[in-house]
Design an enzyme around this catalytic site. Structure first.
Site, PDB file in Angstrom:
ATOM      1  N   GLN A  80     -42.768 -61.143   0.662  1.00 58.48           N
ATOM      2  CA  GLN A  80     -41.361 -60.869   0.979  1.00 58.48           C
ATOM      3  C   GLN A  80     -40.711 -61.770   2.031  1.00 58.48           C
ATOM      4  OE1 GLN A  80     -38.493 -57.295   2.687  1.00 58.48           O
ATOM      5  NE2 GLN A  80     -40.546 -56.755   2.159  1.00 58.48           N
TER       6      GLN A  80
ATOM      7  N   GLU B 240     -45.379 -56.352   6.892  1.00 58.95           N
ATOM      8  CA  GLU B 240     -44.182 -55.727   7.477  1.00 58.95           C
ATOM      9  C   GLU B 240     -44.455 -54.713   8.593  1.00 58.95           C
ATOM     10  OE1 GLU B 240     -40.704 -55.964   6.757  1.00 58.95           O
ATOM     11  OE2 GLU B 240     -40.581 -54.573   8.422  1.00 58.95           O
TER      12      GLU B 240
ATOM     13  N   ASP C 210     -40.332 -58.502   7.626  1.00 62.69           N
ATOM     14  CA  ASP C 210     -40.372 -59.492   6.550  1.00 62.69           C
ATOM     15  C   ASP C 210     -39.006 -60.153   6.341  1.00 62.69           C
ATOM     16  OD1 ASP C 210     -43.019 -59.351   5.853  1.00 62.69           O
ATOM     17  OD2 ASP C 210     -42.757 -57.799   4.361  1.00 62.69           O
TER      18      ASP C 210
ATOM     19  N   GLY D  69     -26.363 -48.097  22.288  1.00 67.25           N
ATOM     20  CA  GLY D  69     -25.426 -48.784  23.180  1.00 67.25           C
ATOM     21  C   GLY D  69     -24.812 -47.841  24.198  1.00 67.25           C
ATOM     22  N   GLY D  70     -23.686 -48.255  24.742  1.00 69.11           N
ATOM     23  CA  GLY D  70     -23.064 -47.504  25.828  1.00 69.11           C
ATOM     24  C   GLY D  70     -22.182 -46.355  25.377  1.00 69.11           C
TER      25      GLY D  70
HETATM   26  N1  COA Z   1     -53.262 -72.979  -5.464  1.00 66.49           N
HETATM   27  C1  COA Z   1     -54.479 -72.764  -4.962  1.00 66.49           C
HETATM   28  N2  COA Z   1     -54.724 -71.899  -3.949  1.00 66.49           N
HETATM   29  C2  COA Z   1     -53.658 -71.247  -3.439  1.00 66.49           C
HETATM   30  C3  COA Z   1     -52.351 -71.445  -3.917  1.00 66.49           C
HETATM   31  C4  COA Z   1     -52.170 -72.355  -4.986  1.00 66.49           C
HETATM   32  N3  COA Z   1     -50.964 -72.580  -5.512  1.00 66.49           N
HETATM   33  N4  COA Z   1     -51.520 -70.647  -3.209  1.00 66.49           N
HETATM   34  C5  COA Z   1     -52.289 -69.995  -2.316  1.00 66.49           C
HETATM   35  N5  COA Z   1     -53.582 -70.348  -2.464  1.00 66.49           N
HETATM   36  C6  COA Z   1     -54.738 -69.888  -1.698  1.00 66.49           C
HETATM   37  C7  COA Z   1     -54.703 -70.379  -0.285  1.00 66.49           C
HETATM   38  O1  COA Z   1     -55.095 -71.723  -0.214  1.00 66.49           O
HETATM   39  C8  COA Z   1     -55.662 -69.409   0.395  1.00 66.49           C
HETATM   40  O2  COA Z   1     -56.965 -69.860   0.219  1.00 66.49           O
HETATM   41  P1  COA Z   1     -58.004 -70.017   1.463  1.00 66.49           P
HETATM   42  O3  COA Z   1     -57.986 -68.694   2.187  1.00 66.49           O
HETATM   43  O4  COA Z   1     -59.278 -70.317   0.752  1.00 66.49           O
HETATM   44  O5  COA Z   1     -57.543 -71.111   2.327  1.00 66.49           O
HETATM   45  C9  COA Z   1     -55.535 -68.140  -0.423  1.00 66.49           C
HETATM   46  O6  COA Z   1     -54.711 -68.473  -1.550  1.00 66.49           O
HETATM   47  C10 COA Z   1     -54.934 -66.951   0.296  1.00 66.49           C
HETATM   48  O7  COA Z   1     -53.731 -67.280   0.954  1.00 66.49           O
HETATM   49  P2  COA Z   1     -53.074 -66.259   2.019  1.00 66.49           P
HETATM   50  O8  COA Z   1     -51.726 -66.717   2.378  1.00 66.49           O
HETATM   51  O9  COA Z   1     -54.018 -66.067   3.176  1.00 66.49           O
HETATM   52  O10 COA Z   1     -52.908 -64.938   1.141  1.00 66.49           O
HETATM   53  P3  COA Z   1     -53.478 -63.444   1.331  1.00 66.49           P
HETATM   54  O11 COA Z   1     -53.056 -62.713   0.117  1.00 66.49           O
HETATM   55  O12 COA Z   1     -54.911 -63.421   1.687  1.00 66.49           O
HETATM   56  O13 COA Z   1     -52.642 -62.864   2.595  1.00 66.49           O
HETATM   57  C11 COA Z   1     -50.605 -62.429   3.816  1.00 66.49           C
HETATM   58  C12 COA Z   1     -51.307 -62.484   2.444  1.00 66.49           C
HETATM   59  C13 COA Z   1     -49.137 -62.110   3.578  1.00 66.49           C
HETATM   60  C14 COA Z   1     -51.238 -61.324   4.667  1.00 66.49           C
HETATM   61  C15 COA Z   1     -50.767 -63.799   4.522  1.00 66.49           C
HETATM   62  O14 COA Z   1     -50.274 -64.790   3.667  1.00 66.49           O
HETATM   63  C16 COA Z   1     -50.043 -63.875   5.849  1.00 66.49           C
HETATM   64  O15 COA Z   1     -50.483 -63.349   6.881  1.00 66.49           O
HETATM   65  N6  COA Z   1     -48.902 -64.601   5.866  1.00 66.49           N
HETATM   66  C17 COA Z   1     -48.141 -64.855   7.069  1.00 66.49           C
HETATM   67  C18 COA Z   1     -47.360 -63.655   7.518  1.00 66.49           C
HETATM   68  C19 COA Z   1     -46.429 -63.128   6.450  1.00 66.49           C
HETATM   69  O16 COA Z   1     -45.587 -63.814   5.940  1.00 66.49           O
HETATM   70  N7  COA Z   1     -46.608 -61.835   6.170  1.00 66.49           N
HETATM   71  C20 COA Z   1     -45.660 -61.077   5.382  1.00 66.49           C
HETATM   72  C21 COA Z   1     -45.750 -61.278   3.962  1.00 66.49           C
HETATM   73  S1  COA Z   1     -44.391 -60.432   3.243  1.00 66.49           S
END
Ligand code: COA
Length: 426
Positions: A17, A139, A168, A247-248
C-alpha cells in the site's frame, strides 16, 4: 490542458500500500508509471482480500490506477539487464522493499548512480537509521511506533489504531512530495538524489499535535482534555483523549436522533468561542451567554462534560443532517459522522471525481477514491489498474527499444512471464 507530470517516467518497484499510494498519485498527475512485478506472482495484493474469483482484488486495483505493468525477475541475469536499461530511461525509481533488498538485488545506491546519475531513488522504510532500521513494517506497526496509537482511544481503554491508513498511505503522500521536490531540484542541479520517508516519521509528523501536548504537560494539566474537568490527574505522557478536540476549540462526538439503532447517527460538535452565543441560543440556554461559569472559554473548560451533555440533549432531537443544517446557518463548526455507505453514495463527491466509478475487464465496475488533490489546469482522469504484465512487451519494445528477437530472448530466459492479455482475461 496538459498533465502536470507529463514526460516524467517512474520505475515503480512498489508493492502493498505505502509505495503504490505514492506512485498512483504521480500517475494521476501524468507521470508514466511502469510497475515492475515478479513474474507469475505480481504485487501480493492482487490476490489478497479477493472478493471476485480470478480477478485482481480491490486492494490492488484501488492503489494502482493509471500505471503500466511489466513482469521482471530481477534476480535473473537477463532480468537485471532489463532493469538496468529501465534505470537508464527513467527519472525516478520508487521502492518500498524490506530493508537491504535493493542492495541484495545488486543495485546499491552507488551502482545506481553509476548507471544513471540523474535518477532519483525514492524509498519507504518502516524506520529511519537507528535501532529498528532493519525491521519490516506494516501499517499498524507504524501507527503504534509513531505515536498515533498511544494517543488514540479512551483513557481507560487500550491504545487504538485508526482506520485511516496514516502509516501506509500517509507515508506514500510524504514520499510523493519528496519526489517532486527532488525533481524540481534536479532541474537546476542536474543530479538525482536519494529521497527517504520512514513510516514511523510520517506517522509522528501526522501526530505532531500530541508532541505539542507532551511538552505542554510540563507546564500544567491539559485543560481542554475531558479528564481535566473530571478531576483526574495527568501522568507523565500524553493520555488518550477519546473524541476530545485536538485543538484549542473544545469538541465532542454527540448522539443524534436515531443513535440507538444507527451506529453512525452522531455529529462532531465544536464549541468554537466566536459563536458561543449562537450555540447558547440554538440549544435553548440563553442564560449561559452571560453566566460567569459559561460566558468565557476559560470558565467553560472545567465544565465541558456538563456543557456537551446539554448540547447532546439538543442534538438528540435532530438527525445528524438536520443538526448540520441548523448549525451551519449560524456558522457553528460541526460535521455528521458519515458511513462509508453514505460516502459511496454521495453525489457531490462523484461530481468532483473524489469518488469515481472504474470499469475493469475481469471484475467489472467498482468504486474508488479518485485524486483528492485538484489541479485547475491538469485534471485527473482515473484509468483502471493494469493486469499482471499487461504492458511487458510494449515496454520492452517502445520504451527500451528492443527488437522482436531480443524480446523473444528475454522471454526465453524466464526473466518475464507471458503477459495477461485483456481479451484472455475477459
Ligand atoms: N524479482 C525477483 N525478486 C523480487 C522481485 C522481483 N521483481 N520483487 C521483489 N523480490 C524479492 C526481493 O528481492 C526480496 O528478496 P530477498 O529477501 O531475497 O532479498 C523478496 O522479494 C522480499 O521482498 P520484501 O520487500 O522484503 O517483501 P516481504 O513480503 O518479505 O515484506 C514488507 C513486505 C512490506 C513488510 C517489506 O517490503 C517492508 O518492510 N517494506 C518497507 C516498509 C513498507 O513499505 N511497509 C508497508 C507496506 S504497505
Amino acid at each position: 490542458m496538459t498533465q502536470a507530470l507529463k514526460g516524467v517516467r517512474i520505475l515503480d518497484f512498489t508493492h502493498v500500500q505505502s509505495g503504490p499510494t505514492c506512485t498512483q498519485l504521480l500517475a494521476w498527475f501524468g507521470a508514466d508509471v511502469i510497475k515492475v512485478e515478479r513474474p507469475g506472482v505480481g504485487d501480493i495484493t492482487r490476490g489478497q482480500l479477493q472478493d471476485v474469483p480470478n480477478a485482481d482484488s480491490l486492494y490492488f486495483t484501488m492503489l494502482n490506477h493509471n500505471k503500466r505493468s511489466i513482469t521482471l525477475d530481477t534476480k535473473n541475469p537477463k532480468g537485471k539487464e532489463v532493469l538496468t536499461a529501465l534505470m537508464k530511461t527513467c527519472d525516478v525509481l520508487v521502492e518500498n522493499f524490506g530493508p537491504g533488498v535493493l542492495d541484495r538485488m545488486g543495485f546499491p545506491w552507488e551502482t545506481i548512480q553509476k548507471i544513471n546519475p540523474k535518477l532519483i531513488v525514492a524509498s519507504i522504510k518502516g524506520f529511519g537509521p537507528g535501532p529498528y532500521e532493519d525491521c519490516k513494517v506494516y501499517e499498524n506497526v507504524a501507527q503504534c511506533t509513531g505515536g498515533a496509537a498511544s494517543t488514540t482511544g479512551f483513557r481507560d481503554g487500550l491504545p487504538l489504531v485508526t482506520g485511516a491508513q496514516i502509516g501506509d498511505s500517509g507515508t506514500g503522500l510524504h514520499l510523493a512530495l519528496g519526489i517532486v521536490t527532488a525533481l524540481y531540484h534536479r532541474t537546476m542541479s542536474g543530479k538525482g538524489q536519494k529521497v527517504t520517508a520512514a513510516m514511523q516519521d510520517g506517522v509522528l509528523n501526522l501526530s505532531r499535535v500530541k508532541l505539542r501536548d507532551q511538552q505542554r504537560l510540563a507546564h500544567g494539566p491539559l485543560k481542554e482534555y475531558s479528564q481535566f474537568g473530571e478531576g483526574i490527574p495527568f501522568g507523565d505522557a500524553v493520555p488518550r483523549a477519546g473524541n476530545d478536540s485536538g485543538g484549542g476549540q473544545p469538541g465532542r462526538i454527540l448522539k443524534c436522533k436515531g443513535w440507538d439503532t444507527d451506529p453512525n447517527a452522531y455529529i462532531y460538535f465544536i464549541t468554537q468561542a466566536p459563536v458561543w452565543e449562537k450555540i447558547c441560543d440554538v440549544i435553548g440556554e440563553p442564560g449561559w451567554k452571560t453566566h460567569p461559569d459559561y460566558a468565557k472559554p476559560a470558565a467553560r473548560l472545567p465544565r465541558l462534560n456538563e456543557i456537551f451533555a446539554r448540547i447532546e440533549q439538543w442534538t438528540m432531537t435532530k438527525t445528524k443532517f438536520e443538526a448540520m443544517e441548523i448549525l451551519n446557518k449560524d456558522d457553528i463548526p460541526c460535521g455528521p459522522i458519515l458511513s462509508m455507505k453514505e460516502l459511496a453514495e454521495d453525489q457531490s463527491l462523484r461530481a468532483t471525481g473524489t469518488i469515481v466509478e472504474v470499469d475493469h475487464p475481469t471484475r467489472g465496475k467498482y468504486l474508488s477514491v479518485g485524486n483528492p488533490i485538484k489541479l485547475s489546469d491538469s485534471p485527473t482522469v482515473v484509468k483502471r489498474s493494469p493486469l499482471l504484465g499487461e504492458h511487458t512487451d510494449e515496454i520492452l519494445k517502445d520504451v527500451l527499444g528492443f527488437n522482436d528477437n531480443q524480446v523473444a530472448e528475454i522471454h526465453n530466459s524466464g526473466a518475464v512471464s507471458p503477459p495477461r492479455k485483456v481479451e484472455a482475461a475477459e
